[in-house]
Design a protein around this motif. Structure first.
Motif, mmCIF file in Angstrom:
data_model
loop_
_atom_site.group_PDB
_atom_site.id
_atom_site.type_symbol
_atom_site.label_atom_id
_atom_site.label_comp_id
_atom_site.label_asym_id
_atom_site.label_seq_id
_atom_site.Cartn_x
_atom_site.Cartn_y
_atom_site.Cartn_z
ATOM 1 N N ALA A 1 49.022 46.937 36.535
ATOM 2 C CA ALA A 1 48.475 45.700 35.964
ATOM 3 C C ALA A 1 46.998 45.890 35.610
ATOM 4 C CB ALA A 1 48.655 44.548 36.949
ATOM 5 N N LYS A 2 46.268 46.620 36.438
ATOM 6 C CA LYS A 2 44.847 46.873 36.152
ATOM 7 C C LYS A 2 44.677 47.689 34.878
ATOM 8 C CE LYS A 2 43.268 46.592 40.909
ATOM 9 N NZ LYS A 2 42.710 47.315 42.054
ATOM 10 N N LYS A 3 45.583 48.634 34.637
ATOM 11 C CA LYS A 3 45.517 49.421 33.404
ATOM 12 C C LYS A 3 45.637 48.509 32.185
ATOM 13 C CE LYS A 3 47.689 53.577 35.218
ATOM 14 N NZ LYS A 3 48.905 54.414 35.136
ATOM 15 N N GLU A 4 46.502 47.509 32.303
ATOM 16 C CA GLU A 4 46.713 46.589 31.190
ATOM 17 C C GLU A 4 45.502 45.682 30.974
ATOM 18 O OE1 GLU A 4 50.435 44.543 31.795
ATOM 19 O OE2 GLU A 4 51.495 46.432 32.131
ATOM 20 N N LEU A 5 44.698 45.482 32.021
ATOM 21 C CA LEU A 5 43.540 44.592 31.927
ATOM 22 C C LEU A 5 42.237 45.334 31.611
ATOM 23 C CD1 LEU A 5 44.203 42.256 34.994
ATOM 24 C CD2 LEU A 5 44.435 41.682 32.567
ATOM 25 N N GLU B 1 40.869 46.432 29.075
ATOM 26 C CA GLU B 1 40.158 45.994 27.874
ATOM 27 C C GLU B 1 39.458 44.640 28.075
ATOM 28 O OE1 GLU B 1 39.868 47.948 25.199
ATOM 29 O OE2 GLU B 1 41.066 49.439 26.261
ATOM 30 N N ASN B 2 39.738 43.980 29.195
ATOM 31 C CA ASN B 2 39.177 42.661 29.463
ATOM 32 C C ASN B 2 38.421 42.703 30.798
ATOM 33 O OD1 ASN B 2 38.669 39.974 30.036
ATOM 34 N ND2 ASN B 2 40.651 39.267 29.264
ATOM 35 N N PRO B 3 37.135 43.076 30.791
ATOM 36 C CA PRO B 3 36.370 43.242 32.031
ATOM 37 C C PRO B 3 36.315 41.995 32.904
ATOM 38 C CG PRO B 3 35.106 44.046 30.150
ATOM 39 C CD PRO B 3 36.340 43.379 29.606
ATOM 40 N N GLU B 4 36.255 40.823 32.280
ATOM 41 C CA GLU B 4 36.193 39.581 33.054
ATOM 42 C C GLU B 4 37.494 39.356 33.829
ATOM 43 O OE1 GLU B 4 36.028 34.920 31.978
ATOM 44 O OE2 GLU B 4 34.493 36.163 31.008
ATOM 45 N N ALA B 5 38.611 39.542 33.164
ATOM 46 C CA ALA B 5 39.914 39.384 33.822
ATOM 47 C C ALA B 5 40.102 40.455 34.888
ATOM 48 C CB ALA B 5 41.036 39.454 32.795
ATOM 49 N N LEU B 6 39.653 41.670 34.615
ATOM 50 C CA LEU B 6 39.778 42.759 35.591
ATOM 51 C C LEU B 6 38.954 42.465 36.835
ATOM 52 C CD1 LEU B 6 40.989 45.493 36.266
ATOM 53 C CD2 LEU B 6 39.061 46.563 35.080
ATOM 54 N N ASN C 1 40.500 42.077 40.539
ATOM 55 C CA ASN C 1 40.075 42.922 41.661
ATOM 56 C C ASN C 1 39.742 42.111 42.902
ATOM 57 O OD1 ASN C 1 40.434 45.451 40.478
ATOM 58 N ND2 ASN C 1 38.429 45.384 39.508
ATOM 59 N N ALA C 2 39.472 40.811 42.742
ATOM 60 C CA ALA C 2 39.162 39.947 43.881
ATOM 61 C C ALA C 2 40.423 39.415 44.566
ATOM 62 C CB ALA C 2 38.293 38.786 43.416
ATOM 63 N N ILE C 3 41.578 39.691 43.999
ATOM 64 C CA ILE C 3 42.851 39.188 44.528
ATOM 65 C C ILE C 3 43.347 40.082 45.663
ATOM 66 C CG2 ILE C 3 45.294 38.916 43.949
ATOM 67 C CD1 ILE C 3 44.457 37.987 41.207
ATOM 68 N N LYS C 4 43.910 39.453 46.679
ATOM 69 C CA LYS C 4 44.498 40.167 47.817
ATOM 70 C C LYS C 4 45.980 39.831 47.909
ATOM 71 C CE LYS C 4 40.509 41.668 49.194
ATOM 72 N NZ LYS C 4 40.058 42.866 48.592
ATOM 73 N N VAL C 5 46.766 40.807 48.305
ATOM 74 C CA VAL C 5 48.214 40.615 48.485
ATOM 75 C C VAL C 5 48.458 39.893 49.804
ATOM 76 C CG1 VAL C 5 50.414 41.816 48.801
ATOM 77 C CG2 VAL C 5 48.718 42.711 47.200
ATOM 78 N N VAL C 6 49.345 38.924 49.788
ATOM 79 C CA VAL C 6 49.789 38.259 51.013
ATOM 80 C C VAL C 6 50.950 39.105 51.548
ATOM 81 C CG1 VAL C 6 50.745 36.153 52.002
ATOM 82 C CG2 VAL C 6 49.119 36.009 50.090
ATOM 83 N N PRO C 7 50.711 39.910 52.594
ATOM 84 C CA PRO C 7 51.725 40.877 53.039
ATOM 85 C C PRO C 7 53.089 40.277 53.356
ATOM 86 C CG PRO C 7 49.640 41.311 54.128
ATOM 87 C CD PRO C 7 49.489 40.006 53.388
ATOM 88 N N ASP C 8 53.116 39.082 53.940
ATOM 89 C CA ASP C 8 54.398 38.454 54.305
ATOM 90 C C ASP C 8 55.204 38.031 53.084
ATOM 91 O OD1 ASP C 8 53.352 38.736 56.796
ATOM 92 O OD2 ASP C 8 53.223 36.601 57.254
#
Length: 108
Positions: A37-41, A43-48, A52-59
């Motif tokens: 998903a990061k590869k796809e973003l 071109e858009n530094p703001e979206a990237l 990058n600030a997102i964390k996975v909810v492990p459960d």
């Protein structure tokens, strides 16, 4: 004196590492999907930066393995996970994989 079997204890010891490996394997798949998903973003530094600030909810990680063609593309795994940020609402990650390699990622 009554003899006690060690079988229940041994089976518990054998099951727990398998569960840990599964959870670790699921998080590895999630990381592969996030990297895609990061590869796809890129071109858009703001979206990237926001991504990058997102964390996975492990459960929340769910890995469904099956053998199916969608159109002409074979899909072996569907992964879903909730992604959470401290400043934005939670989003859902959907990732379709073949041989544990991401083919398609979607975030909503």
């Amino acid at each position: 004196m009554k003899k006690r079997s060690l079988l229940p204890l041994l089976s518990c010891l054998l099951v727990f590492p398998t569960l840990a490996q599964t959870a670790s394997g699921e998080l590895t798949l999630v990381q592969r999907c996030l990297d895609e998903a990061k590869k796809e973003l890129k071109e858009n530094p703001e979206a990237l930066a926001a991504f990058n600030a997102i964390k996975v909810v492990p459960d929340s990680v769910q890995v469904e393995r099956y053998d199916r063609d969608i159109g002409r593309q074979h899909i072996a795994t569907q992964l879903t996970a909730t992604l959470r940020s401290s400043t934005k609402p939670s989003v859902m990650l959907l990732c379709l994989l073949e041989d544990d390699k991401p083919l398609f990622t979607f975030i909503r």
